[in-house]
Enzyme design. Structure first.
Site: not given
Length: 535
Positions: A25, A90, A215, A366, A469
């Site tokens: 999640g 920001k 899991v 990540l 890009y």
């Protein structure tokens, strides 16, 4: 028990990709689930399985300005989600002490202007108006110094050439790919775990199945594709597409499928961080509208102002300092407010998976890659990856070309950001410790070394920066080079023969506009007190 995708059954086409299982999640998992539901609705079946024991790392609290497209795609107004996530604006990254103690500069969300075909940075090098290139070339530097909001109290956006569109359910939604040339004038700070919680509600209300479970196994079929993941309490979860949002563990992509990891550690040595969540009283303390990156002896400290706290942390290389030394430095930097705040130590995996999409498994966040949080790229990587998943969503197992195009796009973004971050270190004039001395001799990508030689003779432009890009336009490279100070570009010789009156008039226009905005705009504290009172 085995959980089957209802949408796949309704579609009646077992060859199509209909059932999506997201493992993990946090910010990555729930951003993915929410975006897929916004894109495809009930035409696909989405399940998120996440462990109740694994918490969000919590360093990804600052963003690129492109994140606005994510919320627009979900048809969420700022007043819908910002109060729930303690979010603030920001307008830039503020770099302190990278050149020398006491010096700072901004990398703002504002396109740099040009005069007679030459960027303002070129004209500034030819004839500096003041010692502050950022204040002379950008309006935002003065706005941030005065701690102003980019919006008036009635919600009107400051005039920076970005036109806001009215949105309803029939308005075409915006994406990064469609608006790469536009510069949204601000990004956001938010609490990552609160955003994940908010998006959990958004996604589950729209049909996403949410399973809290661990899991324990990933099953592959005879072709090496994932057939199902086995959970401790809910049995087997079958799917057509599996999204790996398990963080640095890379449970599906790296461990189950064995996809190798390409390390960036040789060029970006920072591999650790220690973070604190420091209480903040918005009624008494000003909210600076930027992320601050303050150089330290063995890395740098981030400071992110939120509604209820300051998010701060020391990013460092374990080759130069121990975790205890890093924590002590961070607590001294924060002062008495950090005395009773628990520290979170994080070991970072710097680099990317060789391919982020293998067979029917795609990694987001990540598990895909990470290049340290210096320019707040973590959330941007997630957002970009999700957009690319929708763009290259497979019809079935035979879409090898779609997967290859996806992998090429994701790799280009991460490799480009790697070059940009390396430039911060090799370009930093600071050399008072071994860490900063080594930044001048450490290996950098060959292509970046070639570019730096070009930039010594001319300011970066679209033809001389990383060619694919990666979220950073040429003006960003100008900001870093002129701000860090070790590499000084030469202005174009043509300017010695050019009429500079138009350029001087443009610098004057920027000064006048900045002074006007500082007088008119509310502070961030005033704006968010008003927003939250009316939420």
């Amino acid at each position: 028990m085995t959980v089957n995708g209802a949408a796949g059954n309704k579609a009646g086409d077992p060859g199509k990709t209909k059932r999506v299982v997201i493992v993990g999640g946090g910010t990555a998992g729930w951003m993915t689930a929410s975006y897929l539901m916004a894109a495809f609705g009930e035409r696909i079946d989405v399940t998120v399985v996440e462990s109740a024991q694994i918490s969000t790392i919590g360093v990804g609290e600052a963003t690129f300005s492109d994140i606005r497209h994510f919320f627009e795609y979900l048809r969420l107004a700022e007043s819908d989600w910002m109060p729930a996530c303690n979010a603030t604006y920001k307008l830039a990254v503020r770099f302190e002490n990278w050149r020398e103690p006491g010096h700072y500069f901004y990398h703002p969300f504002e396109k740099m202007g040009s005069v007679d075909g030459f960027p303002l940075s070129d004209w500034w090098l030819r004839n500096p108006t003041t010692s502050r290139f950022d204040k002379d070339c950008f309006v935002m530097a003065s706005v941030i110094d005065a701690q102003r909001s980019p919006r008036y109290l009635d919600g009107t956006l400051l005039d920076q050439g970005f036109v806001e569109r009215e949105h309803d359910e029939t308005t075409p939604r915006s994406t990064i790919a469609e608006y790469q040339g536009a510069q949204i004038p601000y990004a956001y700070h938010f609490e990552a775990h609160l955003l994940a919680k908010f998006l959990t509600g958004y996604a589950t209300q729209r049909g996403v199945r949410h399973i809290l479970d661990n899991v324990v196994d990933v099953a592959l079929d005879e072709h090496g594709w994932i057939s199902h993941v086995r959970t401790a309490e809910h049995g087997d979860l079958e799917g057509d597409l599996f999204v790996d949002c398990t963080g640095f563990r890379g449970l599906l992509l790296n461990k189950a499928l064995g996809e190798p990891f390409v390390s960036y550690q040789d060029t970006l040595p920072n591999n650790s961080a220690v973070a604190l969540q420091v209480p903040l009283d918005m009624d008494r303390e000003p909210l600076r509208p930027c992320t601050t990156a303050t150089a330290q002896n063995a890395g740098w400290i981030w400071t992110i102002p939120l509604i209820s706290r300051i998010g701060t942390g020391y990013v460092y290389s374990s080759d130069y300092i121990t975790p205890d030394e890093a924590e002590r430095t961070l607590r001294e930097f924060v002062g008495p407010a950090a005395a009773d705040v628990p520290a979170n130590h994080i070991r970072m995996r710097i680099g990317r998976s060789r391919r982020s999409w293998v067979n029917n498994c795609v990694a987001v966040g990540l598990a895909s890659g990470f290049v340290e949080p210096l320019e707040s790229t973590g959330i941007f990587f997630i957002h970009h990856a999700i957009e690319q998943i929708v763009k290259y969503f497979p019809s079935g197992r035979g879409d090898d070309v779609q997967r290859e195009l996806y992998n090429r796009s994701v790799a280009n973004v991460m490799d480009g950001v790697r070059e940009f971050l390396c430039l911060h270190y090799v370009g930093a004039k600071r050399s008072d410790t071994q860490y900063w001395k080594d930044t001048k001799t450490r290996t950098i990508p060959d292509a970046l070394a070639e570019r730096i030689e070009i930039w010594k003779h001319k300011v970066p432009d679209s033809e001389t920066i990383f060619p694919h890009y990666h979220g950073l336009p040429p003006y960003s490279y100008n900001c870093v080079l002129l701000g860090t100070g070790a590499i000084t570009p030469r202005y174009s010789p043509a300017l010695d023969m050019a009429d500079e009156r138009a350029a001087l008039a443009e610098f004057q226009r920027i000064r006048v506009k900045a002074e006007k905005l500082v007088q008119e705009l509310p502070t961030q504290n005033e704006y968010f007190a008003h927003m939250r009172a009316n939420a």
